[in-house]
Design an enzyme around this catalytic site. Structure first.
Site, mmCIF file in Angstrom:
data_model
loop_
_atom_site.group_PDB
_atom_site.id
_atom_site.type_symbol
_atom_site.label_atom_id
_atom_site.label_comp_id
_atom_site.label_asym_id
_atom_site.label_seq_id
_atom_site.Cartn_x
_atom_site.Cartn_y
_atom_site.Cartn_z
ATOM 1 N N LYS A 192 -18.472 -51.921 0.805
ATOM 2 C CA LYS A 192 -17.434 -52.704 0.145
ATOM 3 C C LYS A 192 -17.580 -52.497 -1.360
ATOM 4 O O LYS A 192 -18.692 -52.378 -1.859
ATOM 5 C CB LYS A 192 -17.565 -54.187 0.479
ATOM 6 C CG LYS A 192 -17.330 -54.526 1.947
ATOM 7 C CD LYS A 192 -17.439 -56.020 2.163
ATOM 8 C CE LYS A 192 -17.274 -56.380 3.629
ATOM 9 N NZ LYS A 192 -17.411 -57.838 3.864
ATOM 10 N N HIS A 236 -17.859 -56.559 -5.709
ATOM 11 C CA HIS A 236 -16.982 -57.688 -6.007
ATOM 12 C C HIS A 236 -17.467 -58.423 -7.246
ATOM 13 O O HIS A 236 -18.665 -58.478 -7.519
ATOM 14 C CB HIS A 236 -16.965 -58.637 -4.796
ATOM 15 C CG HIS A 236 -15.870 -59.655 -4.830
ATOM 16 N ND1 HIS A 236 -15.946 -60.807 -5.556
ATOM 17 C CD2 HIS A 236 -14.649 -59.663 -4.227
ATOM 18 C CE1 HIS A 236 -14.832 -61.500 -5.402
ATOM 19 N NE2 HIS A 236 -14.029 -60.830 -4.594
ATOM 20 N N HIS A 279 -20.416 -60.821 -7.328
ATOM 21 C CA HIS A 279 -21.810 -60.382 -7.461
ATOM 22 C C HIS A 279 -22.201 -60.152 -8.931
ATOM 23 O O HIS A 279 -23.364 -59.869 -9.222
ATOM 24 C CB HIS A 279 -22.041 -59.090 -6.667
ATOM 25 C CG HIS A 279 -21.917 -59.276 -5.187
ATOM 26 N ND1 HIS A 279 -20.777 -58.955 -4.490
ATOM 27 C CD2 HIS A 279 -22.778 -59.786 -4.284
ATOM 28 C CE1 HIS A 279 -20.951 -59.247 -3.210
ATOM 29 N NE2 HIS A 279 -22.152 -59.750 -3.062
#
Length: 597
Positions: A137, A140, A143
């Protein structure tokens, strides 16, 4: 430390109070600077010495006056007075000037860290787990806070002499890989995976989730894929390994932009085998219970309280996040024999870590008391001009773009060797300072307008101040940085800076106790404001050589401490490039009325 003045005061107090100096040192604090009046340099709070708090304020005041009468001025202390429940000490001004400036220059990056406040604190083995994005992924923005907060904590612990291990515990296992594996088989393209792996995997993940919601056969295929993965199926494992390797390559590139590194890239996948051992151990201790649905749970309350039940195995026998965290904690103790392990995650995981720590305790691992969760709030309102921000790289690109536009809009901008790098460094400082100004646990509203202000309490202002002070050294340093006359630094602006420099060790100590960066941020911003006022009034150009040299020493000390603090926060201090686009008129420096103490 505080340049040894605190210890000297403690020595005199110990003779009067018949207490060891070590018992008094932490009760003697440097006094914050004030624009209203010249204040003492140190104060002793009587409250901190009294055995109980049943004394009235008038009693404390009387005791403060009695104690002050028994003390005498000496070569270090030039004046003793009392305040509200305090005994105040003013340091000999020439000694203060000479000692502080020499200490800053001599200690360099260790200034504030060689303090008696830290004496007797043993060096420890510390593990810090932070960042921890999910493999396959895109990184984001959620994080981002874990990354910069964990980096700050690791920086601070290392600066204090501890042996720190930085771990990036990747989310590289779990049911999402069943979905990704199935999704790639249905919608994946090898060419897209190689050219832009995280974007392609993100698109697959979104698409397969939609399909699984509408088609039960897709959901079943995903479950079967993860089961094959847990059982070590070669084909499933090979595809998972490819996803993981390509993802880590992308993450390392982004971490380089953030100037963050890790000693170890770990992950949930490392503990898929050991999680089975955890289940056996829980079962052998009679802690594991099977539900009617076939899942395995641990009842942490002992009375079937639903809020205290932690699921540790799915009905199909596959492991869960909590099981793998238990295995990881035990493995790290075996591997590192840590004195402290710190987990940096959002506050939404508070209950998860409470349950993990509680399970470790009932399993008999008393060292769980050394484990600590540092939670943080969420960032609200982080949007680019294209809409809602989902990924960190979008934020970094937006920061760089906006800083470059700011630079291009100012007529005095000079040509830079690497404008992109300069823009990113200053932009990251702005981002970090906005994030670190408040308590970590608080949510905060992100503001693009506020983040790029060159005035006020911003990272841009910090970078600007550091760059301007460095420019002074480059312009005048060659002939002036040999020796200095302390008598030339007795103006109120100079004394305020010296008093503030005295407080750096206390600020570091406070941050080391609660792991909050806001103390250092507040200190650095005040120091920058003090330097702004001093720069406007304490001129170097056209001043007599003796005066110019003394002032240059003062500004060099400020610049050095600014750099030390910024590095702890994870900010790379800019040298002169910032001036190329932030330098406007002389009025860009703040006036005395604009200072915030």
């Amino acid at each position: 430390m505080a340049c040894g003045f605190r210890r000297s005061i403690a020595g005199q107090l110990s003779r009067v109070l018949d207490l060891p100096p070590e018992n008094l040192i932490k009760s003697i604090s440097a006094v914050p600077v004030s624009r209203k009046e010249e204040v003492a340099d140190f104060q002793l709070s009587l409250d901190s010495l009294l055995a109980n708090n049943n004394h009235s304020s008038s009693d404390i005041q009387v005791q403060a006056k009695r104690l002050a009468e028994k003390l005498k001025c000496d070569t270090v202390v030039s004046e003793i007075s009392t305040g509200r429940g305090t005994v105040n000490f003013k340091i000999n001004r020439e000694l203060l000037t000479k000692t502080v400036l020499q200490q800053v220059i001599e200690d360099g990056s260790k200034y504030g860290l060689k303090s008696e406040l830290f004496s007797g604190v043993p060096q420890k083995k510390i593990v810090v787990e932070f960042s921890s994005p999910n493999i396959a992924k895109k990184f984001h923005v959620g994080h981002l806070r874990s990354t910069i907060i964990g980096n700050f904590i690791a920086n601070l612990k290392e600066a204090l002499g501890h042996q720190v291990t930085r771990i990036n515990y990747l989310g590289d296992w779990g049911m999402q890989f069943g979905l990704l594996g199935t999704g790639f088989q249905l919608f994946g393209y090898e060419e897209k995976l190689q050219s832009n792996p995280l974007q392609h995997l993100f698109e697959i993940y979104v698409q397969v989730n939609k399909e699984a919601a509408d088609d039960k056969s897709v959901a079943k295929s995903a479950q079967e894929f993860f089961q094959r993965l847990e059982l070590g199926d070669a084909q499933a494992f090979s595809l998972w390994q490819k996803f993981r390797d390509l993802s880590i390559e992308e993450y390392i590139r982004i971490y380089k932009r953030l100037d963050v590194y890790f000693d170890e890239y770990s992950g949930e996948s490392f503990y898929r085998e050991k999680s089975r051992e955890i289940l056996k151990l829980l079962d052998s201790k009679g802690l594991l219970k099977k539900t009617v649905k076939g899942t395995a749970v641990v009842d942490l309350s002992g009375n079937s309280d639903p809020s205290s039940i932690c699921t540790v195995m799915r009905s199909d026998g596959t492991s869960l996040y909590a099981t793998r965290d238990l295995a990881a904690a035990i493995d790290r103790m075996d591997k590192y024999n840590f004195d402290t392990m710190i987990y940096v995650t959002d506050k939404g995981q508070k209950k998860h870590f409470q349950q993990v720590f509680q399970m470790l305790k009932i399993m008999g691992y008393d060292w769980v008391e050394r484990c600590q969760h540092v939670p943080f709030g969420v960032v609200q309102g982080m949007k680019t001009r294209r809409g809602d921000v989902t990924f960190l790289e979008d934020v970094l690109n937006e920061i760089q773009l906006r800083m470059l536009q700011n630079m291009a809009s100012i007529k005095t901008t000079k040509k830079l060797e690497n404008p992109q790098e300069t823009a990113e460094k200053v932009g990251l400082a702005a981002l970090i300072i906005q994030d670190f100004r408040g308590a970590l646990l608080s949510d905060y509203q992100f503001s693009w307008d506020r983040i790029f202000q060159s005035r006020g309490d911003t990272g841009v202002f910090l970078q600007y101040t550091h760059a301007r002070l460095h420019s002074l050294e480059e312009t005048f340093g060659c002939g002036y940085l040999n020796d200095f006359n302390t008598a030339c630094l007795q103006e109120p602006q100079s004394v305020s800076i010296l008093q503030h420099l005295l407080r750096f060790d206390e600020v570091l100590y406070r941050s080391s106790q609660d792991l909050q960066p806001r103390h250092i941020v507040s200190y650095l911003l005040t120091l920058s404001h003090l330097a702004a006022v001093a720069h406007k009034t304490l001129h170097i150009k056209d001043s007599p050589p003796e005066v110019a040299g003394a002032r240059l020493h003062l500004f060099k000390a400020v610049r050095s401490v600014l750099a030390n603090g910024m590095k702890l926060l994870g900010i790379t201090p800019n040298l002169c490039a910032t001036l190329c686009y932030l330098k406007k008129s002389r009025n860009s420096m703040l006036t005395a009325k604009e200072i915030h103490y």
